[in-house]
Motif scaffolding. Structure first.
Motif, PDB file in Angstrom:
ATOM      1  N   CYS A 198       1.939  10.668  -4.428  1.00  0.00           N
ATOM      2  CA  CYS A 198       2.877  11.741  -4.104  1.00  0.00           C
ATOM      3  C   CYS A 198       3.823  12.074  -5.247  1.00  0.00           C
ATOM      4  O   CYS A 198       4.475  13.120  -5.231  1.00  0.00           O
ATOM      5  CB  CYS A 198       3.714  11.352  -2.887  1.00  0.00           C
ATOM      6  N   GLY A 199       3.970  11.172  -6.202  1.00  0.00           N
ATOM      7  CA  GLY A 199       4.870  11.415  -7.314  1.00  0.00           C
ATOM      8  C   GLY A 199       6.334  11.163  -6.998  1.00  0.00           C
ATOM      9  O   GLY A 199       7.216  11.829  -7.540  1.00  0.00           O
ATOM     10  N   VAL A 200       6.584  10.210  -6.093  1.00  0.00           N
ATOM     11  CA  VAL A 200       7.966   9.841  -5.770  1.00  0.00           C
ATOM     12  C   VAL A 200       8.249   8.434  -6.278  1.00  0.00           C
ATOM     13  O   VAL A 200       7.348   7.749  -6.768  1.00  0.00           O
ATOM     14  CB  VAL A 200       8.250   9.930  -4.248  1.00  0.00           C
ATOM     15  N   LYS A 201       9.492   8.003  -6.153  1.00  0.00           N
ATOM     16  CA  LYS A 201       9.889   6.663  -6.602  1.00  0.00           C
ATOM     17  C   LYS A 201       8.983   5.611  -5.956  1.00  0.00           C
ATOM     18  O   LYS A 201       8.795   5.607  -4.739  1.00  0.00           O
ATOM     19  CB  LYS A 201      11.349   6.403  -6.234  1.00  0.00           C
TER      20      LYS A 201
ATOM     21  N   TRP B  26      -5.692   9.101   4.128  1.00  0.00           N
ATOM     22  CA  TRP B  26      -6.343   8.183   3.180  1.00  0.00           C
ATOM     23  C   TRP B  26      -7.550   8.873   2.563  1.00  0.00           C
ATOM     24  O   TRP B  26      -7.796   8.763   1.358  1.00  0.00           O
ATOM     25  CB  TRP B  26      -6.771   6.884   3.869  1.00  0.00           C
ATOM     26  N   GLN B  27      -8.333   9.611   3.366  1.00  0.00           N
ATOM     27  CA  GLN B  27      -9.492  10.333   2.841  1.00  0.00           C
ATOM     28  C   GLN B  27      -9.055  11.371   1.809  1.00  0.00           C
ATOM     29  O   GLN B  27      -9.693  11.535   0.771  1.00  0.00           O
ATOM     30  CB  GLN B  27     -10.261  11.022   3.956  1.00  0.00           C
ATOM     31  N   LEU B  28      -7.971  12.080   2.106  1.00  0.00           N
ATOM     32  CA  LEU B  28      -7.440  13.061   1.176  1.00  0.00           C
ATOM     33  C   LEU B  28      -7.054  12.395  -0.143  1.00  0.00           C
ATOM     34  O   LEU B  28      -7.354  12.905  -1.225  1.00  0.00           O
ATOM     35  CB  LEU B  28      -6.212  13.748   1.798  1.00  0.00           C
ATOM     36  N   MET B  29      -6.421  11.233  -0.056  1.00  0.00           N
ATOM     37  CA  MET B  29      -6.024  10.506  -1.262  1.00  0.00           C
ATOM     38  C   MET B  29      -7.224  10.064  -2.074  1.00  0.00           C
ATOM     39  O   MET B  29      -7.182  10.031  -3.301  1.00  0.00           O
ATOM     40  CB  MET B  29      -5.185   9.275  -0.891  1.00  0.00           C
ATOM     41  N   ASP B  30      -8.314   9.738  -1.392  1.00  0.00           N
ATOM     42  CA  ASP B  30      -9.527   9.293  -2.075  1.00  0.00           C
ATOM     43  C   ASP B  30     -10.187  10.436  -2.846  1.00  0.00           C
ATOM     44  O   ASP B  30     -11.041  10.192  -3.693  1.00  0.00           O
ATOM     45  CB  ASP B  30     -10.529   8.689  -1.080  1.00  0.00           C
ATOM     46  N   GLY B  31      -9.777  11.677  -2.501  1.00  0.00           N
ATOM     47  CA  GLY B  31     -10.208  12.852  -3.231  1.00  0.00           C
ATOM     48  C   GLY B  31     -11.630  13.206  -3.053  1.00  0.00           C
ATOM     49  O   GLY B  31     -12.300  13.843  -3.762  1.00  0.00           O
TER      50      GLY B  31
ATOM     51  N   THR C 113       9.427   9.821   0.705  1.00  0.00           N
ATOM     52  CA  THR C 113       7.988   9.577   0.735  1.00  0.00           C
ATOM     53  C   THR C 113       7.356  10.382   1.858  1.00  0.00           C
ATOM     54  O   THR C 113       6.331  11.041   1.665  1.00  0.00           O
ATOM     55  CB  THR C 113       7.687   8.070   0.914  1.00  0.00           C
ATOM     56  N   GLU C 114       7.990  10.363   3.024  1.00  0.00           N
ATOM     57  CA  GLU C 114       7.464  11.122   4.166  1.00  0.00           C
ATOM     58  C   GLU C 114       7.394  12.617   3.842  1.00  0.00           C
ATOM     59  O   GLU C 114       6.384  13.271   4.122  1.00  0.00           O
ATOM     60  CB  GLU C 114       8.341  10.904   5.402  1.00  0.00           C
ATOM     61  N   ALA C 115       8.429  13.154   3.233  1.00  0.00           N
ATOM     62  CA  ALA C 115       8.454  14.576   2.885  1.00  0.00           C
ATOM     63  C   ALA C 115       7.353  14.908   1.878  1.00  0.00           C
ATOM     64  O   ALA C 115       6.688  15.949   1.982  1.00  0.00           O
ATOM     65  CB  ALA C 115       9.817  14.958   2.331  1.00  0.00           C
ATOM     66  N   ALA C 116       7.143  14.024   0.911  1.00  0.00           N
ATOM     67  CA  ALA C 116       6.110  14.249  -0.096  1.00  0.00           C
ATOM     68  C   ALA C 116       4.716  14.178   0.525  1.00  0.00           C
ATOM     69  O   ALA C 116       3.827  14.964   0.166  1.00  0.00           O
ATOM     70  CB  ALA C 116       6.250  13.234  -1.226  1.00  0.00           C
ATOM     71  N   VAL C 117       4.519  13.267   1.468  1.00  0.00           N
ATOM     72  CA  VAL C 117       3.235  13.178   2.181  1.00  0.00           C
ATOM     73  C   VAL C 117       3.008  14.465   2.972  1.00  0.00           C
ATOM     74  O   VAL C 117       1.916  15.036   2.950  1.00  0.00           O
ATOM     75  CB  VAL C 117       3.177  11.932   3.099  1.00  0.00           C
ATOM     76  N   ARG C 118       4.062  14.958   3.648  1.00  0.00           N
ATOM     77  CA  ARG C 118       3.945  16.222   4.393  1.00  0.00           C
ATOM     78  C   ARG C 118       3.533  17.363   3.469  1.00  0.00           C
ATOM     79  O   ARG C 118       2.685  18.187   3.833  1.00  0.00           O
ATOM     80  CB  ARG C 118       5.272  16.576   5.063  1.00  0.00           C
ATOM     81  N   ASP C 119       4.129  17.430   2.288  1.00  0.00           N
ATOM     82  CA  ASP C 119       3.787  18.481   1.327  1.00  0.00           C
ATOM     83  C   ASP C 119       2.312  18.409   0.939  1.00  0.00           C
ATOM     84  O   ASP C 119       1.624  19.432   0.873  1.00  0.00           O
ATOM     85  CB  ASP C 119       4.655  18.380   0.076  1.00  0.00           C
ATOM     86  N   LYS C 120       1.827  17.215   0.668  1.00  0.00           N
ATOM     87  CA  LYS C 120       0.413  17.028   0.294  1.00  0.00           C
ATOM     88  C   LYS C 120      -0.502  17.416   1.456  1.00  0.00           C
ATOM     89  O   LYS C 120      -1.533  18.066   1.258  1.00  0.00           O
ATOM     90  CB  LYS C 120       0.143  15.575  -0.103  1.00  0.00           C
TER      91      LYS C 120
ATOM     92  N   ARG D  34       0.816  -1.214   0.000  1.00  0.00           N
ATOM     93  CA  ARG D  34       0.000   0.000   0.000  1.00  0.00           C
ATOM     94  C   ARG D  34       0.850   1.265   0.000  1.00  0.00           C
ATOM     95  O   ARG D  34       0.383   2.332  -0.381  1.00  0.00           O
ATOM     96  CB  ARG D  34      -0.971  -0.017   1.173  1.00  0.00           C
ATOM     97  N   VAL D  35       2.121   1.139   0.402  1.00  0.00           N
ATOM     98  CA  VAL D  35       3.030   2.289   0.323  1.00  0.00           C
ATOM     99  C   VAL D  35       3.194   2.699  -1.143  1.00  0.00           C
ATOM    100  O   VAL D  35       3.317   3.888  -1.459  1.00  0.00           O
ATOM    101  CB  VAL D  35       4.396   1.980   0.977  1.00  0.00           C
ATOM    102  N   LYS D  36       3.152   1.725  -2.054  1.00  0.00           N
ATOM    103  CA  LYS D  36       3.274   2.032  -3.482  1.00  0.00           C
ATOM    104  C   LYS D  36       2.149   2.966  -3.933  1.00  0.00           C
ATOM    105  O   LYS D  36       2.369   3.876  -4.731  1.00  0.00           O
ATOM    106  CB  LYS D  36       3.268   0.752  -4.313  1.00  0.00           C
ATOM    107  N   THR D  37       0.943   2.750  -3.421  1.00  0.00           N
ATOM    108  CA  THR D  37      -0.189   3.617  -3.751  1.00  0.00           C
ATOM    109  C   THR D  37       0.081   5.037  -3.272  1.00  0.00           C
ATOM    110  O   THR D  37      -0.168   6.006  -3.995  1.00  0.00           O
ATOM    111  CB  THR D  37      -1.483   3.069  -3.099  1.00  0.00           C
ATOM    112  N   VAL D  38       0.613   5.159  -2.066  1.00  0.00           N
ATOM    113  CA  VAL D  38       0.943   6.469  -1.511  1.00  0.00           C
ATOM    114  C   VAL D  38       2.017   7.133  -2.370  1.00  0.00           C
ATOM    115  O   VAL D  38       1.930   8.325  -2.693  1.00  0.00           O
ATOM    116  CB  VAL D  38       1.414   6.330  -0.041  1.00  0.00           C
ATOM    117  N   GLN D  39       3.022   6.371  -2.753  1.00  0.00           N
ATOM    118  CA  GLN D  39       4.120   6.922  -3.543  1.00  0.00           C
ATOM    119  C   GLN D  39       3.645   7.390  -4.913  1.00  0.00           C
ATOM    120  O   GLN D  39       4.080   8.438  -5.395  1.00  0.00           O
ATOM    121  CB  GLN D  39       5.249   5.888  -3.671  1.00  0.00           C
ATOM    122  N   GLN D  40       2.749   6.647  -5.528  1.00  0.00           N
ATOM    123  CA  GLN D  40       2.191   7.072  -6.814  1.00  0.00           C
ATOM    124  C   GLN D  40       1.444   8.383  -6.648  1.00  0.00           C
ATOM    125  O   GLN D  40       1.580   9.301  -7.463  1.00  0.00           O
ATOM    126  CB  GLN D  40       1.264   5.997  -7.385  1.00  0.00           C
TER     127      GLN D  40
END
Length: 70
Positions: free
Chosen positions: A29-32, A65-70, A41-48, A21-27
Motif C-alpha cells: 500500500c505504500g504506508v508506514k 490477497w489475490q489482488l496483491m499477488d497480482g 493502512t485500512e484507508a490505503a487498502v480501501r484505495d487499492k 503479514r500486516v507489514k507485507t500489506v503496508q509495503q
C-alpha cells in the motif's frame, strides 16, 4: 490454518491487528511499515480495492490477497 492446494491460507487482516503479514500489506500500500493495521493502512487498502473495482471494505481477505499477488 486452512490448507488450500498444498498451501496454508493467509489470514484475514483488519484494523487493530498486529501481525508480521500486516507489514507485507503496508509495503504493498505504500504506508508506514510497522506491522500494526491502523487507520492509515485500512484507508490505503480501501484505495487499492476501489482502484481494482472491488468492494472497498479495508479488510485483507482472500480476494485482496489475490489482488496483491497480482
Amino acid at each position: 490454518p486452512v490448507v488450500v492446494a498444498g498451501q496454508v491460507a493467509r489470514p484475514t487482516l483488519r484494523r487493530g491487528m498486529v501481525d508480521e503479514r500486516v507489514k507485507t500489506v503496508q509495503q504493498w500500500c505504500g504506508v508506514k511499515v510497522d506491522g500494526a493495521f491502523d487507520a492509515a493502512t485500512e484507508a490505503a487498502v480501501r484505495d487499492k480495492q476501489r482502484a481494482a473495482g472491488m468492494v472497498p471494505d479495508g479488510i485483507v481477505g482472500p480476494l485482496t490477497w489475490q489482488l496483491m499477488d497480482g
